[in-house]
Design a protein around this motif. Structure first.
Motif, PDB file in Angstrom:
ATOM      1  N   ASP A 161       0.840  -1.200   0.000  1.00 44.58           N
ATOM      2  CA  ASP A 161       0.000   0.000   0.000  1.00 44.58           C
ATOM      3  C   ASP A 161       0.875   1.251   0.000  1.00 44.58           C
ATOM      4  OD1 ASP A 161      -2.641  -1.213   2.270  1.00 44.58           O
ATOM      5  OD2 ASP A 161      -1.886  -1.965   0.326  1.00 44.58           O
ATOM      6  N   TRP A 217      -5.083   1.476  -5.809  1.00 41.34           N
ATOM      7  CA  TRP A 217      -5.895   0.811  -4.797  1.00 41.34           C
ATOM      8  C   TRP A 217      -4.934   0.092  -3.832  1.00 41.34           C
ATOM      9  CZ3 TRP A 217     -10.528   2.630  -5.209  1.00 41.34           C
ATOM     10  CH2 TRP A 217     -11.132   2.800  -6.447  1.00 41.34           C
ATOM     11  N   PRO A 218      -5.202   0.176  -2.525  1.00 42.27           N
ATOM     12  CA  PRO A 218      -6.273   0.937  -1.869  1.00 42.27           C
ATOM     13  C   PRO A 218      -5.952   2.437  -1.817  1.00 42.27           C
ATOM     14  CG  PRO A 218      -4.877  -0.037  -0.219  1.00 42.27           C
ATOM     15  CD  PRO A 218      -4.354  -0.526  -1.539  1.00 42.27           C
ATOM     16  N   GLU A 250     -10.585  -2.338   1.207  1.00 43.03           N
ATOM     17  CA  GLU A 250      -9.414  -2.213   2.078  1.00 43.03           C
ATOM     18  C   GLU A 250      -9.133  -3.587   2.691  1.00 43.03           C
ATOM     19  OE1 GLU A 250      -9.385  -2.127   5.756  1.00 43.03           O
ATOM     20  OE2 GLU A 250      -7.203  -1.907   5.621  1.00 43.03           O
TER      21      GLU A 250
END
Lengths: 112, 119
Positions: free
Chosen positions: A1, A99-100, B60
């Motif tokens: 991420d 993403w995320p 998420e």
């Protein structure tokens, strides 16, 4: 991420003075279409977030022109040219390239 | 443009809850929509997004497999089905419109609905 890091986390400012918030991403936010999807949000006390800036430097409708965004790649800045009382709140950067989606920790702006 | 959430409340750990979001003032079926949450006194955390036609959904990591986002374009409504709820899911949940292609990011937000997970 992608990690978004803001500084400072607390920003006391005198009314009428400028303010600047930095946001750094852990990797480049340039998307394959050539755009950089970096947003800035303001959250006043007790309110929902409101977007101020999209694609690094584009102001949303109704946003005062004392707010401006700049930067490229991994380093971005939100500037307020002259702070007013209504600017008190928490400011967040958010990347929409990958993403995320990820937000910075938030910078709390207060009047000195 | 307006989005209005509902469905929050108190639920026990391991329980389920369904949030709803009713949109108005824009052509709902043309926009990606999303959910963002904010734990008490904490920052913003993106939860999920859904494509305009509902064919693509993104989550998420911590909610993947537990939460499900859906939409009904005929009713201009967005939903978040939350299962196996944990204490750390306690937050205000915001429904938001994503500007979508060309300007990814949330341009309109609701007022939020509070979900409290506690025994």
């Amino acid at each position: 991420d992608v990690v978004m890091t803001q500084s400072p986390l607390s920003l006391p400012v005198t009314l009428g003075q400028p303010a600047s918030i930095s946001c750094t991403s852990s990797q480049s936010l340039v998307y394959k279409d050539g755009n950089t999807y970096l947003n800035w949000f303001q959250q006043r006390p007790g309110q929902s977030p409101r977007r101020l800036i999209y694609k690094v430097s584009n102001r949303d409708s109704g946003v005062p022109d004392r707010f401006s965004g700049s930067g490229s790649g991994t380093d971005f800045t939100l500037q307020i040219s002259r702070v007013e009382a209504e600017d008190v709140g928490v400011y967040y950067c958010m990347q929409g390239t990958y993403w995320p989606y990820t937000f910075g920790q938030g910078t709390k702006l207060e009047i000195k | 443009v307006q989005v209005v959430e509902s469905g929050g409340g108190l639920v026990q750990p391991g329980g389920s809850l369904r949030l709803s979001c009713e949109a108005s003032g824009f052509t709902f079926s043309r926009y990606w929509m999303g959910w963002v949450r904010q734990a008490p006194g904490k920052g913003l955390e993106w939860v999920a997004n859904i494509k305009p036609d509902g064919s693509d959904k993104v989550y998420e990591g911590s909610v993947k497999g537990r939460f499900s986002v859906s939409r009904d374009n005929a009713k201009n409504s967005l939903y978040l089905e939350m299962n196996s709820l944990r204490a750390e899911d306690t937050a205000v949940y915001y429904c938001a419109r994503d500007s979508g292609s060309g300007a990814w990011g949330f341009d309109y937000w609701g007022q939020g609905t509070l979900v409290a997970v506690s025994s």
